[in-house]
Design a protein around this motif. Structure first.
Motif, short mmCIF file in Angstrom:
data_model
loop_
_atom_site.label_atom_id
_atom_site.label_comp_id
_atom_site.label_asym_id
_atom_site.label_seq_id
_atom_site.Cartn_x
_atom_site.Cartn_y
_atom_site.Cartn_z
N THR A 1 1.02 -1.04 -0.19
CA THR A 1 -0.02 -0.12 -0.23
C THR A 1 0.90 1.39 -0.10
O THR A 1 0.62 2.34 -0.70
CB THR A 1 -0.75 0.10 1.33
N VAL A 2 1.91 1.23 0.69
CA VAL A 2 2.93 2.27 0.87
C VAL A 2 3.42 2.67 -0.62
O VAL A 2 3.59 3.77 -0.95
CB VAL A 2 3.95 2.21 1.82
N TYR A 3 3.87 1.75 -1.18
CA TYR A 3 4.23 1.59 -2.51
C TYR A 3 3.45 2.18 -3.29
O TYR A 3 3.79 3.43 -4.25
CB TYR A 3 4.78 0.19 -3.03
N ILE A 4 2.11 1.84 -3.20
CA ILE A 4 1.02 2.37 -4.22
C ILE A 4 0.81 3.83 -3.73
O ILE A 4 0.86 4.87 -4.87
CB ILE A 4 -0.28 1.59 -4.06
N PHE A 5 1.03 4.35 -2.72
CA PHE A 5 0.86 5.64 -2.16
C PHE A 5 1.91 6.49 -2.87
O PHE A 5 1.95 7.70 -3.30
CB PHE A 5 0.80 5.84 -0.81
N LEU A 6 2.97 6.03 -2.96
CA LEU A 6 4.12 6.40 -3.27
C LEU A 6 4.03 6.83 -4.73
O LEU A 6 4.32 7.98 -5.24
CB LEU A 6 5.64 6.03 -3.28
N ALA A 7 3.45 5.93 -5.46
CA ALA A 7 3.36 5.90 -7.05
C ALA A 7 2.29 7.21 -7.41
O ALA A 7 2.40 7.92 -8.07
CB ALA A 7 2.82 4.53 -7.58
N ILE A 8 1.29 7.20 -6.33
CA ILE A 8 0.39 8.28 -6.63
C ILE A 8 0.79 9.57 -6.19
O ILE A 8 0.71 10.66 -6.83
CB ILE A 8 -1.01 8.11 -5.44
N ALA A 9 1.75 9.59 -5.18
CA ALA A 9 2.58 10.90 -4.93
C ALA A 9 3.39 11.51 -5.99
O ALA A 9 3.37 12.79 -6.32
CB ALA A 9 3.24 10.86 -3.61
N VAL A 10 4.29 10.54 -6.46
CA VAL A 10 5.09 10.85 -7.48
C VAL A 10 4.17 11.40 -8.81
O VAL A 10 4.62 12.44 -9.55
CB VAL A 10 5.97 9.58 -8.06
N GLY A 11 3.15 10.42 -9.15
CA GLY A 11 2.26 11.05 -10.07
C GLY A 11 1.78 12.37 -9.83
O GLY A 11 1.47 13.28 -10.82
N PHE A 12 1.12 12.76 -8.57
CA PHE A 12 0.65 13.81 -8.36
C PHE A 12 1.69 15.14 -8.52
O PHE A 12 1.45 16.19 -9.18
CB PHE A 12 0.33 14.12 -6.85
N ALA A 13 2.84 14.98 -8.12
CA ALA A 13 3.94 15.80 -8.23
C ALA A 13 4.37 16.08 -9.63
O ALA A 13 4.56 17.33 -10.16
CB ALA A 13 5.33 15.33 -7.40
N ALA A 14 4.41 14.90 -10.62
CA ALA A 14 4.76 15.26 -11.97
C ALA A 14 3.54 16.13 -12.59
O ALA A 14 3.91 16.89 -13.50
CB ALA A 14 4.85 13.88 -12.32
N GLY A 15 2.47 15.64 -12.01
CA GLY A 15 1.09 16.56 -12.90
C GLY A 15 1.26 17.84 -12.43
O GLY A 15 0.73 18.64 -13.56
N VAL A 16 1.71 18.34 -11.36
CA VAL A 16 1.60 19.89 -11.12
C VAL A 16 3.12 20.45 -11.38
O VAL A 16 3.23 21.48 -10.98
CB VAL A 16 1.24 20.24 -9.54
N GLN A 17 3.87 19.58 -12.22
CA GLN A 17 5.17 20.20 -12.53
C GLN A 17 5.90 20.46 -11.39
O GLN A 17 6.86 21.14 -11.28
CB GLN A 17 5.20 21.47 -13.48
N ALA A 18 5.92 19.52 -10.43
CA ALA A 18 6.89 19.49 -9.32
C ALA A 18 7.65 18.54 -9.24
O ALA A 18 7.87 17.70 -8.20
CB ALA A 18 6.08 19.80 -7.99
N LEU A 19 8.47 18.20 -10.86
CA LEU A 19 9.58 16.97 -10.68
C LEU A 19 10.59 17.00 -9.41
O LEU A 19 10.92 15.96 -9.16
CB LEU A 19 9.89 16.74 -11.94
#
Lengths: 317, 357
Positions: B165-183
């Motif tokens: 679950t933690v890994y999945i959360f991380l995947a979502i967080a990275v996706g969010f960050a990339a989406g708001v151009q906060a790479l």
């Protein structure tokens, strides 16, 4: 496959080009119409000062518009965002975005509250009293800047800045002064030049400013200089007030803004006798609204020239 | 891929250690970003969302008096090609940052809890989330629409391990960050997460101290298989990778039985002496001084202490051929009988055979 692909791409590219050219031509025509309409309105010396002449809806990157200042040609206004040093130049007569630029390669972050211009130099103020000095650059470029730390951040939370051409100094309006001066309207004067005199302060008792208005407080959100009289003009967001002070700190007038504009963040007065008020987004999108400014002699005669002729630099002494 | 592996090997000096390889990967990624930024100065601004798109023509703002109220002016949309380039960069960035996370997931797991579905999800999910965030950004209406669409789809996947679950959360967080151009934030998330996971795995953080370490579970049966001392290294790395601790245990037990059948090894001890006492220290001192005199060799195997009961001392002994079990017990009772109410001797096979002869 390749044989028909290339011509197809060429047709698509040409189509896009034609579309762009058509749109640009239509925009130019609309802009010319707007300028003509505004010129006619400004030419009417008996027009009302409480009716907006124009209102331009800001683009998405300016929804948190803060300060505005007139460019040297007098026809353009430079607006900046609240949290990043991102600037947009707008032709206020037609509502055309002319260019965009940033301070620094990656736009400087800060709580930017106001902007003014002295000659070709622009000064952008943060709420903590830091001034960013820079010059205009081309569209899409990044401007270099110099930071002046006034070290007045502890004494006051600033909200607006104006260049006073007579004294070549920056007037910085205090939104929240230190406790001992909470019953006063406070404006700091930051002299410019090689051997500047010490920093000074204008304080006016709030009671005198509030007078007969039903305000509890007066918290300026921007400050400018009336190019006709040299008076200090303040605008407040909370009270939606427009206050005019003489250079020696006497209250000339204090009343509500021409129409009920919420979230007023910036103010500028043109040499044509127009008042520009910027407002950040709230329930409504961010905008710049244009009113007539009741300058001396406005009733006596209409401006000799239209808006397009007003190319004088209001901030030059 | 071959070149990529060669580069990784070059930076890690051929080491297989996960931390070194992770460091090398992030270093190479940083180098790539630096090189692209050098060749394309606006690249950095695209990654952080601070890019200013040059205007080809002046943009006409909406007239707020005559054209009615709108949410915002449409003039600030970047050109389609520029927008596509930015979106592609965000998507590629999300994948490049999640790749090492998937490696860590695969490495820091035993074969039983490995889930290929999760591994692939770790790569795909951030791409999807990035796309959604880019589409929804700044639009409350789209956000509500998305919530409605998502609510209509039933997600009922149960993950076996909380760490998944933690890994999945991380995947979502990275996706969010990339989406708001906060790479840059996504990069920090990926780096920090990976190293924390690797270190907690490496040091078996949070292990129940009452249970043997996972490494012990592996080493003991495998050493037994190899008929080596438990202190020595596990002989074959491939064997370690091929077996789970449970199967190694079973195999070791089987080997023991086979060894017993085929070749009876001469044992070092031929009896077990059990002493029940209240005075452990004194009993131990006296017993060991006696054993020094009367047996060939001895070893204290265990001291069992139970709250509210008598303690038990267990010795492994090799009784001399010249001494019978009775003589041995008599000698023990004679020396420490007062302290020890219970003395028991369990004779091994060799001792019994010896006495029978």
């Amino acid at each position: 496959m390749r044989a028909w692909l290339l011509p197809m791409l060429a047709v698509l590219a040409a189509g896009c080009g034609i579309g762009k050219a058509k749109r640009a031509a239509a925009d130019s025509a609309a802009a010319a119409t707007r300028v003509g309409r505004l010129t006619d309105q400004v030419g009417d010396p008996r027009g009302r000062t409480d009716v907006p002449l124009a209102k331009w809806i800001m683009p998405r990157d300016m929804q948190e518009i803060s300060g505005i200042v007139l460019a040297p040609d007098g026809n353009h206004v430079l607006a900046h965002g609240d949290e990043r040093a991102h600037l947009v130049e707008i032709d206020w007569r037609s509502g055309m975005v002319i260019k965009r630029f940033n301070l620094g390669e990656t736009p400087v972050k800060g709580d930017f509250e106001g902007i003014t211009r002295g000659g070709l130099d622009y000064y952008m103020l943060t709420s903590k009293g830091k001034i960013y000095q820079f010059r205009e650059v081309e569209d899409g470029k990044s401007a270099d800047y110099v930071v002046i730390d006034t070290k007045l951040g502890d004494a006051c939370e600033f909200e607006g800045i104006a260049h006073d051409p007579l004294t070549n100094s920056l007037l910085m309006a205090c939104k929240t002064p230190e406790k001992s001066m909470r019953d006063s309207l406070v404006i700091y004067r930051w002299p410019l030049g090689d051997n500047p005199p010490p920093v000074s302060r204008i304080t006016i008792a709030l009671d005198l400013v509030i007078a007969s208005n039903d305000w509890d407080d007066v918290r300026p959100s921007d400050i400018t200089i009336d190019p006709f009289t040299g008076n200090i003009v303040l605008i407040t967001a909370q009270q939606r007030a427009l206050i005019v002070l003489s250079r020696d700190g006497q209250v000339v007038s204090a009343g509500p803004v021409p129409t009920d504009i919420p979230h007023t963040e910036g103010i500028a007065i043109t040499r044509d006798g127009l008042l520009l008020i910027s407002a950040e987004a709230g329930d409504a999108p961010a905008s710049i609204t244009i009113f007539r400014w009741p300058h001396p002699g406005r009733q006596a005669a209409a401006p000799a020239a239209g808006v397009q002729d007003s190319v004088t630099d209001p901030s030059q002494p | 891929m071959g070149l990529f592996h060669k580069l990784l090997d070059m930076f890690t000096l051929g080491s297989d250690r996960p931390i070194r390889r992770l460091l090398a990967y992030y270093f190479l990624l940083g180098l790539l970003v630096f090189a692209v930024n050098w060749a394309w100065p606006n690249f950095d601004a695209r990654l952080t969302g601070s890019e200013i798109v040059r205007m080809e023509t002046p943009e006409l703002l909406q007239d707020g008096l005559t054209e009615g109220p709108t949410v915002s002016s449409p003039v600030d949309k970047p050109p389609p090609l520029s927008m596509m380039a930015s979106v592609a960069m965000m998507l590629i960035g999300a994948v490049l940052l999640m790749l090492p996370v998937s490696w860590v997931y695969m490495s820091a797991r035993n074969s039983r809890s490995h889930n290929q579905g999760v591994v692939q999800t770790l790569i795909i999910l951030p791409v999807v989330v990035t796309g959604i965030v880019i589409i929804v950004q700044d639009s409350l209406a789209l956000a509500f629409s998305l919530a409605g669409v998502v609510a209509a789809v039933r997600f009922r996947t149960t993950l076996k391990d909380a760490r998944d679950t933690v890994y999945i959360f991380l995947a979502i967080a990275v996706g969010f960050a990339a989406g708001v151009q906060a790479l840059p934030i996504a990069t920090l998330l990926s780096v920090f997460f990976n190293f924390v996971v690797i270190l907690t795995w490496r040091y078996d953080f949070g292990r129940n101290v009452l249970e043997a370490q996972s490494s012990t579970k592996w080493v003991e049966p495998l050493s037994s298989l190899a008929n080596q001392d438990t202190d020595s290294e596990v002989p074959d790395r491939d064997l370690v990778l091929a077996l789970t601790p449970e199967s190694a245990d079973i195999l070791a037990a089987r080997f023991d039985r086979v060894r017993d059948l085929l070749a009876k090894k001469k044992t070092r001890f031929n009896a077990v002496l059990r002493l029940t006492t209240d005075a452990v220290t004194e009993t131990q001192r006296l017993t060991e001084s006696l054993l020094d005199d009367i047996v060939k060799r001895w070893q204290l195997d265990q001291v069992v202490s139970v709250e509210g009961k008598k303690s038990e001392l267990i010795y492994l002994v090799r009784i001399k051929k010249s001494m019978s079990q009775d003589e041995f017990l008599t000698a023990v009772r004679g020396r420490i009988g007062g302290l020890v109410p219970g003395v028991r001797l369990e004779a091994g096979e060799s001792l019994s055979e010896q006495e029978a002869d």
